[in-house]
Design an enzyme around this catalytic site. Sequence first.
Site, mmCIF file in Angstrom:
data_model
loop_
_atom_site.group_PDB
_atom_site.id
_atom_site.type_symbol
_atom_site.label_atom_id
_atom_site.label_comp_id
_atom_site.label_asym_id
_atom_site.label_seq_id
_atom_site.Cartn_x
_atom_site.Cartn_y
_atom_site.Cartn_z
ATOM 1 N N LYS A 71 22.132 32.107 56.333
ATOM 2 C CA LYS A 71 21.081 32.338 57.071
ATOM 3 C C LYS A 71 21.149 31.825 58.398
ATOM 4 C CE LYS A 71 19.454 33.527 53.123
ATOM 5 N NZ LYS A 71 19.478 34.916 52.787
ATOM 6 N N ASP A 110 18.865 29.704 38.432
ATOM 7 C CA ASP A 110 17.472 29.799 39.328
ATOM 8 C C ASP A 110 16.438 29.296 38.404
ATOM 9 O OD1 ASP A 110 15.443 30.842 40.834
ATOM 10 O OD2 ASP A 110 16.771 32.145 41.823
ATOM 11 N N PRO A 170 15.259 37.952 41.336
ATOM 12 C CA PRO A 170 15.368 38.361 39.956
ATOM 13 C C PRO A 170 16.496 38.852 39.326
ATOM 14 C CG PRO A 170 14.387 40.063 41.600
ATOM 15 C CD PRO A 170 14.910 38.870 42.281
ATOM 16 N N GLY A 171 17.572 39.081 40.212
ATOM 17 C CA GLY A 171 19.001 39.442 39.583
ATOM 18 C C GLY A 171 19.663 40.781 40.241
HETATM 19 C C1 LIG Z 1 16.867 35.602 48.290
HETATM 20 S S1 LIG Z 1 16.156 35.282 46.590
HETATM 21 C C2 LIG Z 1 17.693 35.830 45.568
HETATM 22 C C3 LIG Z 1 17.635 37.202 45.426
HETATM 23 C C4 LIG Z 1 18.713 37.569 44.518
HETATM 24 N N1 LIG Z 1 19.971 37.647 45.101
HETATM 25 C C5 LIG Z 1 18.574 39.051 43.994
HETATM 26 O O1 LIG Z 1 19.531 40.209 44.363
HETATM 27 O O2 LIG Z 1 17.788 39.517 43.427
HETATM 28 C C6 LIG Z 1 16.589 33.408 46.648
HETATM 29 C C7 LIG Z 1 16.366 32.858 45.321
HETATM 30 O O3 LIG Z 1 17.323 31.560 45.590
HETATM 31 C C8 LIG Z 1 16.362 30.733 44.622
HETATM 32 N N2 LIG Z 1 16.795 29.246 44.943
HETATM 33 C C9 LIG Z 1 16.259 28.692 46.323
HETATM 34 N N3 LIG Z 1 17.003 27.561 46.114
HETATM 35 C C10 LIG Z 1 17.364 27.381 44.961
HETATM 36 C C11 LIG Z 1 18.023 26.145 44.468
HETATM 37 N N4 LIG Z 1 18.083 24.867 44.994
HETATM 38 N N5 LIG Z 1 18.502 26.467 43.145
HETATM 39 C C12 LIG Z 1 18.479 27.602 42.466
HETATM 40 N N6 LIG Z 1 17.884 28.605 43.066
HETATM 41 C C13 LIG Z 1 17.306 28.473 44.164
HETATM 42 C C14 LIG Z 1 14.990 31.014 44.820
HETATM 43 O O4 LIG Z 1 14.196 30.702 43.356
HETATM 44 C C15 LIG Z 1 15.192 32.642 44.615
HETATM 45 O O5 LIG Z 1 14.967 33.161 43.411
#
Ligand SMILES: C[S@@+](CC[C@H](N)C(=O)[O-])C[C@H]1O[C@@H](n2cnc3c(N)ncnc32)[C@H](O)[C@@H]1O
Length: 364
Positions: free
Chosen positions: A307, A241, A223-224
């Site tokens: 990861k 995203d 979410p940001g």
């Molecule tokens: C761990 S969360 C990120 C949290 C973010 N860094 C924060 O601080 O709020 C991972 C995000 O990666 C996105 N995601 C995963 N694979 C993706 C892709 N191929 N392209 C774009 N977004 C992706 C997911 O939708 C998710 O919102």
Amino acid sequence: MNNKIALYCRQGFEKECASEITDKASQKEIFGFARVKENSGYVLFECYEAGNADRLAKEIPFSELIFARQMIVVGDLLKDLPADDRITPVVAALKTQIERAGEVRVEVPDTNESKELLNFCRKFTVPLRNALRQEKILLAKENLKRPVIHVFFIAPGCCYTGYSYSTNNSTFYMGIPRLKFPSDAPSRSTLKLEEAFHVFIPHDEWEERLASGMKAVDLGACPGGWTYQLVKRSMMVHAVDNGPMAQSLMDTGQVRHHRLDGFKFQPLVNNITWLVCDMVEKPAKVAALMTEWLVQGWCREAIFNLKLPMKKRYEEVSHILNKMEIQLKENGINSRIQAKQLYHDREEVTVHVQRIWAAAPKRD
Ligand SMILES: C[S@@+](CC[C@H](N)C(=O)[O-])C[C@H]1O[C@@H](n2cnc3c(N)ncnc32)[C@H](O)[C@@H]1O
């Protein structure tokens, strides 16, 4: 005496920390053995040859250790310290180890079991500091250039004493930067990127390298939390995203949201400084994407998470980073790669790559 290195690490990652120090010490032809107690939050590496622990503390760049939060030279374990006077034996041990230190830190492993001990450490610090000053083991005034004394309690009445070099250690107490969660940030993972800035970018370079007005791309932004850190530094952010971004960030006018696949997104402008990426994906796939951005010159610096796999986590991460380094070199990119398991990282490590310069493209 003084022939061991103690490394603090995240609880549960002792084996990785031990594999890493054994590997990096042997690259310097320093041999020894690592003692691992699972879930203890630290590792001891005992050198076979006298003087080698001190060499390790000076020669293995602390910034190159991925799983260690702190690296200190220690002596033998002091056990059964008398409850009515723990100071005398601790001071006596330190007297044989170090002189004219600049600072003292009384610490514990970062485990739930150690929480109570931490209260004791806080109370113990002031009288210990006074006693060390009286004996001239510690300078009268704090001096950030001199070695740091560490007293590392692993149980009540039971500690290691030792030191780290201020030019090659973590500047943070217990190796953990204390950061406050900003109440208006959209997710807790915001602290991960903030910690990464503290760990990877020297403070005196923040103004230049994390400057207002810079352009940034955040892959997997929702979410940001990470975007929040960039916005807070007055950067303009392309957030990529499929999920929703926090409205508070969109309202700043500094964020453009692209509902696209982060692996396919390509920047339309060529003046992006920062690429950050927190997509949950296979580490090799993320590293390949980051390499592509750096090789293409689409960003100057990148911070991303890898990861960790279930097994052979140190080996896997170092393999990925080595491959990245080779590919960047082959493409004429001179870069600096750093990786750390941050305090706010769980089953992952955070990597920072700075593109320092690129060779001019070959003409046919
Ligand atoms: C761990 S969360 C990120 C949290 C973010 N860094 C924060 O601080 O709020 C991972 C995000 O990666 C996105 N995601 C995963 N694979 C993706 C892709 N191929 N392209 C774009 N977004 C992706 C997911 O939708 C998710 O919102």
